[in-house]
Design a protein around this motif. Structure first.
Motif, PDB file in Angstrom:
ATOM      1  N   ASP A  15       0.888  -1.225  -0.155  1.00 46.01           N
ATOM      2  CA  ASP A  15       0.115   0.047  -0.098  1.00 46.01           C
ATOM      3  C   ASP A  15       0.754   1.246  -0.069  1.00 46.01           C
ATOM      4  O   ASP A  15       0.722   2.414  -0.878  1.00 46.01           O
ATOM      5  CB  ASP A  15      -1.031   0.143   1.145  1.00 46.01           C
ATOM      6  N   LEU A  16       1.937   1.317   0.924  1.00 43.64           N
ATOM      7  CA  LEU A  16       2.709   2.419   0.778  1.00 43.64           C
ATOM      8  C   LEU A  16       3.333   2.585  -0.370  1.00 43.64           C
ATOM      9  O   LEU A  16       3.497   3.698  -0.828  1.00 43.64           O
ATOM     10  CB  LEU A  16       3.910   2.392   1.900  1.00 43.64           C
ATOM     11  N   TYR A  17       3.987   1.665  -1.013  1.00 39.65           N
ATOM     12  CA  TYR A  17       4.653   1.621  -2.384  1.00 39.65           C
ATOM     13  C   TYR A  17       3.594   2.366  -3.391  1.00 39.65           C
ATOM     14  O   TYR A  17       4.021   3.167  -4.325  1.00 39.65           O
ATOM     15  CB  TYR A  17       4.935   0.375  -2.577  1.00 39.65           C
ATOM     16  N   ILE A  18       2.624   1.900  -3.303  1.00 45.84           N
ATOM     17  CA  ILE A  18       1.559   2.344  -4.255  1.00 45.84           C
ATOM     18  C   ILE A  18       0.926   3.592  -4.173  1.00 45.84           C
ATOM     19  O   ILE A  18       0.946   4.320  -4.981  1.00 45.84           O
ATOM     20  CB  ILE A  18       0.344   1.414  -4.392  1.00 45.84           C
ATOM     21  N   LEU A  19       0.649   3.872  -2.840  1.00 44.77           N
ATOM     22  CA  LEU A  19       0.422   5.512  -2.472  1.00 44.77           C
ATOM     23  C   LEU A  19       1.670   6.334  -2.933  1.00 44.77           C
ATOM     24  O   LEU A  19       1.424   7.657  -3.326  1.00 44.77           O
ATOM     25  CB  LEU A  19       0.212   5.606  -0.925  1.00 44.77           C
ATOM     26  N   ILE A  20       2.929   6.183  -2.732  1.00 47.01           N
ATOM     27  CA  ILE A  20       3.914   7.005  -3.089  1.00 47.01           C
ATOM     28  C   ILE A  20       4.017   7.012  -4.676  1.00 47.01           C
ATOM     29  O   ILE A  20       4.152   8.092  -5.089  1.00 47.01           O
ATOM     30  CB  ILE A  20       5.418   6.306  -2.625  1.00 47.01           C
ATOM     31  N   LYS A  21       3.717   5.875  -5.573  1.00 47.50           N
ATOM     32  CA  LYS A  21       3.664   6.007  -6.943  1.00 47.50           C
ATOM     33  C   LYS A  21       2.511   6.933  -7.444  1.00 47.50           C
ATOM     34  O   LYS A  21       2.808   7.638  -8.164  1.00 47.50           O
ATOM     35  CB  LYS A  21       3.933   4.675  -7.634  1.00 47.50           C
ATOM     36  N   ALA A  22       1.498   6.668  -6.753  1.00 48.29           N
ATOM     37  CA  ALA A  22       0.184   7.516  -7.212  1.00 48.29           C
ATOM     38  C   ALA A  22       0.625   8.874  -6.785  1.00 48.29           C
ATOM     39  O   ALA A  22       0.037   9.841  -7.592  1.00 48.29           O
ATOM     40  CB  ALA A  22      -1.111   7.025  -6.141  1.00 48.29           C
ATOM     41  N   SER A  23       1.026   9.397  -5.758  1.00 47.37           N
ATOM     42  CA  SER A  23       1.316  10.513  -5.307  1.00 47.37           C
ATOM     43  C   SER A  23       2.364  11.242  -6.153  1.00 47.37           C
ATOM     44  O   SER A  23       2.406  12.350  -6.882  1.00 47.37           O
ATOM     45  CB  SER A  23       1.964  10.606  -3.862  1.00 47.37           C
ATOM     46  N   GLN A  24       3.345  10.493  -6.898  1.00 42.08           N
ATOM     47  CA  GLN A  24       4.347  10.874  -7.713  1.00 42.08           C
ATOM     48  C   GLN A  24       3.518  11.131  -9.056  1.00 42.08           C
ATOM     49  O   GLN A  24       3.958  12.164  -9.885  1.00 42.08           O
ATOM     50  CB  GLN A  24       5.406  10.072  -8.132  1.00 42.08           C
ATOM     51  N   ASN A  25       2.534  10.401  -9.471  1.00 39.86           N
ATOM     52  CA  ASN A  25       1.781  10.540 -10.662  1.00 39.86           C
ATOM     53  C   ASN A  25       0.712  11.506 -10.811  1.00 39.86           C
ATOM     54  O   ASN A  25       0.704  12.513 -11.456  1.00 39.86           O
ATOM     55  CB  ASN A  25       1.364   9.283 -11.215  1.00 39.86           C
ATOM     56  N   MET A  26      -0.116  11.612  -9.758  1.00 40.67           N
ATOM     57  CA  MET A  26      -1.117  12.426  -9.525  1.00 40.67           C
ATOM     58  C   MET A  26      -1.062  13.713  -8.830  1.00 40.67           C
ATOM     59  O   MET A  26      -1.701  14.584  -9.042  1.00 40.67           O
ATOM     60  CB  MET A  26      -2.368  11.337  -8.964  1.00 40.67           C
ATOM     61  N   GLY A  27      -0.130  13.604  -7.921  1.00 41.75           N
ATOM     62  CA  GLY A  27       0.239  14.624  -7.002  1.00 41.75           C
ATOM     63  C   GLY A  27      -0.345  14.481  -5.748  1.00 41.75           C
ATOM     64  O   GLY A  27      -1.139  13.417  -5.356  1.00 41.75           O
ATOM     65  N   PHE A  28       0.290  15.109  -4.710  1.00 39.37           N
ATOM     66  CA  PHE A  28       0.133  14.627  -3.161  1.00 39.37           C
ATOM     67  C   PHE A  28      -1.263  14.878  -2.744  1.00 39.37           C
ATOM     68  O   PHE A  28      -1.893  14.108  -2.212  1.00 39.37           O
ATOM     69  CB  PHE A  28       1.220  15.384  -2.104  1.00 39.37           C
ATOM     70  N   TRP A  29      -1.844  16.229  -3.078  1.00 35.39           N
ATOM     71  CA  TRP A  29      -2.996  16.169  -2.578  1.00 35.39           C
ATOM     72  C   TRP A  29      -4.424  15.723  -3.085  1.00 35.39           C
ATOM     73  O   TRP A  29      -5.235  15.335  -2.828  1.00 35.39           O
ATOM     74  CB  TRP A  29      -3.346  17.912  -2.800  1.00 35.39           C
ATOM     75  N   THR A  30      -4.075  15.482  -4.469  1.00 37.43           N
ATOM     76  CA  THR A  30      -5.032  14.502  -5.280  1.00 37.43           C
ATOM     77  C   THR A  30      -5.070  12.995  -4.571  1.00 37.43           C
ATOM     78  O   THR A  30      -6.282  12.522  -4.551  1.00 37.43           O
ATOM     79  CB  THR A  30      -4.711  14.346  -6.767  1.00 37.43           C
ATOM     80  N   THR A  31      -3.928  12.606  -4.287  1.00 33.37           N
ATOM     81  CA  THR A  31      -3.904  11.264  -3.532  1.00 33.37           C
ATOM     82  C   THR A  31      -4.486  11.251  -2.280  1.00 33.37           C
ATOM     83  O   THR A  31      -5.069  10.264  -1.908  1.00 33.37           O
ATOM     84  CB  THR A  31      -2.247  10.705  -3.518  1.00 33.37           C
TER      85      THR A  31
END
Length: 130
Positions: A15-31
């Protein structure tokens, strides 16, 4: 190592890995908004499904029947709701599939198999042995 302990250790890492990747792609606040939205949606979904199951359990009890299937449904909804509140993509997917009626059957059948195996072995205890 038991399957549950393995799941408890590995799932947050994934989950942490996916959230970091999502944050990198979509942006922190969007995540962050996505995490909050799934938590809120999961709460309302679990609440509405839970009300249906509780009324079904009450109906079964008033007719003098044991609501075993409805109790498993309720268990799946509670566990699914907890998974949806925990931040993470993997836990959200598991939580949603435990709450939706169509996919919930998979989990109910899995829990039934575990309980049947415990009964067959003469070990019907639900508590974990450490």
């Amino acid at each position: 190592m038991s399957k549950i302990l393995f799941f408890i250790i590995v799932t947050p890492i994934i989950d942490l890995y996916i959230l970091i990747k999502a944050s990198q792609n979509m942006g922190f606040w969007t995540t962050i908004l996505l995490i909050i939205a799934t938590g809120i949606a999961g709460y309302y979904l679990a609440r509405s499904e839970g009300k249906v199951v509780i009324s079904s359990i009450n109906r079964q009890l008033s007719q003098g029947n044991i609501p075993s299937d409805d109790l498993l449904t309720g268990l799946c909804i509670i566990i699914g709701g907890v998974f949806l509140v925990v931040p993470g993509i993997v836990t959200d997917i598991i939580g949603i599939t435990m709450i939706f009626p169509g996919t919930r059957e998979f989990y109910k059948n899995y829990i039934k198999r575990i309980l049947q195996n415990k009964i067959r072995r003469g070990n019907a205890s639900l508590f974990l042995k450490w």
